[in-house]
Design a protein around this motif. Structure first.
Motif, PDB file in Angstrom:
ATOM      1  N   THR A 184      -1.954  14.580   4.495  1.00  0.00           N
ATOM      2  CA  THR A 184      -1.753  15.232   3.199  1.00  0.00           C
ATOM      3  C   THR A 184      -3.091  15.444   2.492  1.00  0.00           C
ATOM      4  O   THR A 184      -4.084  14.757   2.795  1.00  0.00           O
ATOM      5  CB  THR A 184      -0.861  14.357   2.303  1.00  0.00           C
ATOM      6  OG1 THR A 184      -1.559  13.117   2.049  1.00  0.00           O
ATOM      7  CG2 THR A 184       0.491  14.068   2.947  1.00  0.00           C
ATOM      8  N   ARG A 191       0.852  -1.200   0.000  1.00  0.00           N
ATOM      9  CA  ARG A 191       0.000   0.000   0.000  1.00  0.00           C
ATOM     10  C   ARG A 191       0.879   1.238   0.000  1.00  0.00           C
ATOM     11  O   ARG A 191       1.963   1.250   0.591  1.00  0.00           O
ATOM     12  CB  ARG A 191      -0.861   0.043   1.275  1.00  0.00           C
ATOM     13  CG  ARG A 191      -1.900  -1.060   1.384  1.00  0.00           C
ATOM     14  CD  ARG A 191      -3.000  -0.915   0.349  1.00  0.00           C
ATOM     15  NE  ARG A 191      -3.726   0.347   0.522  1.00  0.00           N
ATOM     16  CZ  ARG A 191      -4.760   0.478   1.322  1.00  0.00           C
ATOM     17  NH1 ARG A 191      -5.219  -0.550   2.008  1.00  0.00           N
ATOM     18  NH2 ARG A 191      -5.373   1.642   1.439  1.00  0.00           N
ATOM     19  N   TYR A 192       0.376   2.289  -0.654  1.00  0.00           N
ATOM     20  CA  TYR A 192       1.056   3.587  -0.552  1.00  0.00           C
ATOM     21  C   TYR A 192       0.759   4.186   0.819  1.00  0.00           C
ATOM     22  O   TYR A 192      -0.347   4.066   1.349  1.00  0.00           O
ATOM     23  CB  TYR A 192       0.543   4.550  -1.625  1.00  0.00           C
ATOM     24  CG  TYR A 192       0.953   4.192  -3.030  1.00  0.00           C
ATOM     25  CD1 TYR A 192       2.298   3.977  -3.339  1.00  0.00           C
ATOM     26  CD2 TYR A 192       0.002   4.089  -4.053  1.00  0.00           C
ATOM     27  CE1 TYR A 192       2.672   3.651  -4.645  1.00  0.00           C
ATOM     28  CE2 TYR A 192       0.380   3.772  -5.349  1.00  0.00           C
ATOM     29  CZ  TYR A 192       1.707   3.549  -5.640  1.00  0.00           C
ATOM     30  OH  TYR A 192       2.087   3.228  -6.917  1.00  0.00           O
ATOM     31  N   ASP A 222     -13.111  16.461   4.445  1.00  0.00           N
ATOM     32  CA  ASP A 222     -13.418  17.899   4.413  1.00  0.00           C
ATOM     33  C   ASP A 222     -12.857  18.637   3.206  1.00  0.00           C
ATOM     34  O   ASP A 222     -13.371  19.690   2.835  1.00  0.00           O
ATOM     35  CB  ASP A 222     -12.906  18.562   5.700  1.00  0.00           C
ATOM     36  CG  ASP A 222     -13.793  18.248   6.897  1.00  0.00           C
ATOM     37  OD1 ASP A 222     -15.028  18.279   6.751  1.00  0.00           O
ATOM     38  OD2 ASP A 222     -13.246  17.961   7.975  1.00  0.00           O
ATOM     39  N   ALA A 241       1.018   7.928   2.869  1.00  0.00           N
ATOM     40  CA  ALA A 241       1.278   9.372   2.799  1.00  0.00           C
ATOM     41  C   ALA A 241       1.544   9.832   4.230  1.00  0.00           C
ATOM     42  O   ALA A 241       2.557   9.467   4.817  1.00  0.00           O
ATOM     43  CB  ALA A 241       0.111  10.079   2.126  1.00  0.00           C
ATOM     44  N   GLY A 242       0.628  10.610   4.830  1.00  0.00           N
ATOM     45  CA  GLY A 242       0.838  11.038   6.222  1.00  0.00           C
ATOM     46  C   GLY A 242       0.566   9.935   7.237  1.00  0.00           C
ATOM     47  O   GLY A 242       0.961  10.023   8.397  1.00  0.00           O
ATOM     48  N   GLY A 243      -0.176   8.931   6.835  1.00  0.00           N
ATOM     49  CA  GLY A 243      -0.454   7.780   7.702  1.00  0.00           C
ATOM     50  C   GLY A 243      -1.556   8.012   8.725  1.00  0.00           C
ATOM     51  O   GLY A 243      -1.842   7.128   9.523  1.00  0.00           O
ATOM     52  N   THR A 244      -2.229   9.162   8.687  1.00  0.00           N
ATOM     53  CA  THR A 244      -3.204   9.451   9.749  1.00  0.00           C
ATOM     54  C   THR A 244      -4.498   8.647   9.585  1.00  0.00           C
ATOM     55  O   THR A 244      -5.261   8.505  10.535  1.00  0.00           O
ATOM     56  CB  THR A 244      -3.535  10.957   9.836  1.00  0.00           C
ATOM     57  OG1 THR A 244      -4.125  11.371   8.605  1.00  0.00           O
ATOM     58  CG2 THR A 244      -2.308  11.797  10.125  1.00  0.00           C
ATOM     59  N   ASP A 245      -4.742   8.124   8.402  1.00  0.00           N
ATOM     60  CA  ASP A 245      -5.840   7.173   8.212  1.00  0.00           C
ATOM     61  C   ASP A 245      -5.290   5.746   8.172  1.00  0.00           C
ATOM     62  O   ASP A 245      -5.761   4.882   8.900  1.00  0.00           O
ATOM     63  CB  ASP A 245      -6.589   7.454   6.890  1.00  0.00           C
ATOM     64  CG  ASP A 245      -7.558   8.606   6.994  1.00  0.00           C
ATOM     65  OD1 ASP A 245      -8.272   8.685   8.004  1.00  0.00           O
ATOM     66  OD2 ASP A 245      -7.604   9.427   6.066  1.00  0.00           O
ATOM     67  N   LEU A 246      -4.306   5.523   7.315  1.00  0.00           N
ATOM     68  CA  LEU A 246      -3.852   4.150   7.061  1.00  0.00           C
ATOM     69  C   LEU A 246      -3.209   3.511   8.298  1.00  0.00           C
ATOM     70  O   LEU A 246      -3.507   2.359   8.622  1.00  0.00           O
ATOM     71  CB  LEU A 246      -2.867   4.148   5.879  1.00  0.00           C
ATOM     72  CG  LEU A 246      -2.368   2.778   5.432  1.00  0.00           C
ATOM     73  CD1 LEU A 246      -3.524   1.829   5.116  1.00  0.00           C
ATOM     74  CD2 LEU A 246      -1.447   2.898   4.222  1.00  0.00           C
TER      75      LEU A 246
END
Ligand SMILES: Cc1cc2nc3c(=O)[nH]c(=O)nc-3n(C[C@H](O)[C@H](O)[C@H](O)COP(=O)(O)OP(=O)(O)OC[C@H]3O[C@@H](n4cnc5c(N)ncnc54)[C@H](O)[C@@H]3O)c2cc1C
Length: 288
Positions: free
Chosen positions: A108, A26-27, A121, A29-34
């Motif tokens: 991000t 998986r990619y 949002d 990014a900021g990781g705040t969801d993943l």
């Protein structure tokens, strides 16, 4: 958390090649969801490919037609950027309503969209700005509309290895004014309804030349309220017309009930937001 391989490519092309060679990767990014989903055991990727070290994905540039915002730009950089505030102030306004400073520093813009949450949002402002998503895939670069990018809850309309590289935003229509509204249960929560509106008023300050409306968290994806837009276009914004638009908005969304709110409450908030947005934009126009 299970152990997993972690890769940090330095170009988008290298990331794409890695992704197609590593099954189940998986990619990141900021990781705040993943990372939250991995910690909760909801996702178990075989490997993570971080996109954070790729300079070409982090630039904010002006173009001949508007703005190009790299998908890996942290939300706080996007909201603070002068060109974003001048040309896409609605996006900056939505980011200001998101989470807390620590999350906005990590999360991000691309991650918010690729997570494909109906309540993301940044999506309603980008839908009404009619932004395009620039995608890198095995066939090269292409761009798609926001509706083609976000096709369902958690469902990206991209190929499995495709990377969202940037968001392209054209200049808004001359004289357009925008507003972003968000309703949450408590502070720092996800939206139970959010709404972006972008309106051009005629010279009389009371007739709607054009309006674009997009509501989030009231359907499987952010929804353009096209029937409401058509009901207002070219018409004098009387209290009666605005009340009709409120009702039409409430009737045209398809929310679910969940822990944040019931479906009927979400419909009522959508209608109230449409009324509040139009009223505020008329007042802004009168003050300008
Ligand atoms: C405490 C807290 C509060 C929050 N509050 C809000 C809020 O108010 N509003 C809101 O909308 N969200 C909120 N969020 C959710 C989250 O912070 C955002 O959705 C964030 O923007 C996700 O971005 P990210 O960079 O962290 O994505 P990641 O978690 O790294 O990735 C998210 C998904 O997108 C994929 N992905 C990421 N970048 C790309 C890319 N360039 N190309 C292809 N795929 C990609 C990843 O593989 C993953 O599936 C909150 C989260 C937390 C933890």
């Amino acid at each position: 958390m299970n152990p997993y391989d972690y890769h940090r490519p330095e170009s988008a092309a290298a990331a794409l090649a890695l992704k197609s060679s590593l099954q189940g990767s998986r990619y990141l990014a900021g990781g705040t969801d993943l990372l939250v989903r991995i910690k909760d055991g909801v996702e178990r990727p075989a490997a993570l490919i971080s996109l954070r070290r790729i300079p070409e994905l982090r630039a904010i540039e002006t173009t001949a037609t508007g703005l190009r915002i790299g998908a890996l730009c942290p939300l706080s950089d996007v909201a603070a950027h002068q060109d974003v505030n001048e040309r896409a102030a609605l996006l900056a306004a939505a980011i200001a309503e998101m989470a807390c400073v620590q999350i906005r520093n990590s999360a991000t813009l691309g991650g918010n969209l690729c997570n494909c949450s109906p309540c993301a949002d940044t999506a309603p402002p980008l839908f009404v700005l009619e932004a395009r998503a620039e995608i890198l895939g095995s066939e090269g670069t292409r761009d798609v509309s926001m509706a083609e990018l976000m096709v369902g809850p958690g469902q990206l309309g991209l190929g499995a290895d495709d990377i969202l590289t940037a968001i392209l935003i054209d200049e808004p229509p001359p004289g357009a004014k925008g507003i972003f509204l968000k309703k949450t249960r408590v502070s720092m929560d996800l939206a139970l309804v959010n709404l972006a509106a972008l309106m051009v008023l005629a010279d009389d300050g009371a007739t709607c030349e054009s309006i674009r409306l997009c509501a989030g968290a009231v359907g499987p994806t952010p929804l353009r309220l096209e029937q409401v837009e058509a009901s207002l276009k070219g018409r004098r914004l009387t209290p009666e017309l605005i009340a009709q638009a409120r009702k039409l908005a409430a009737d045209s969304v398809h929310p679910i009930s969940d822990i944040r709110a019931g479906a009927d409450y979400r419909r009522q908030v959508t209608g109230a937001f449409v009324e509040r947005a139009i009223t505020a934009l008329v007042e802004q126009g009168a003050a300008a």
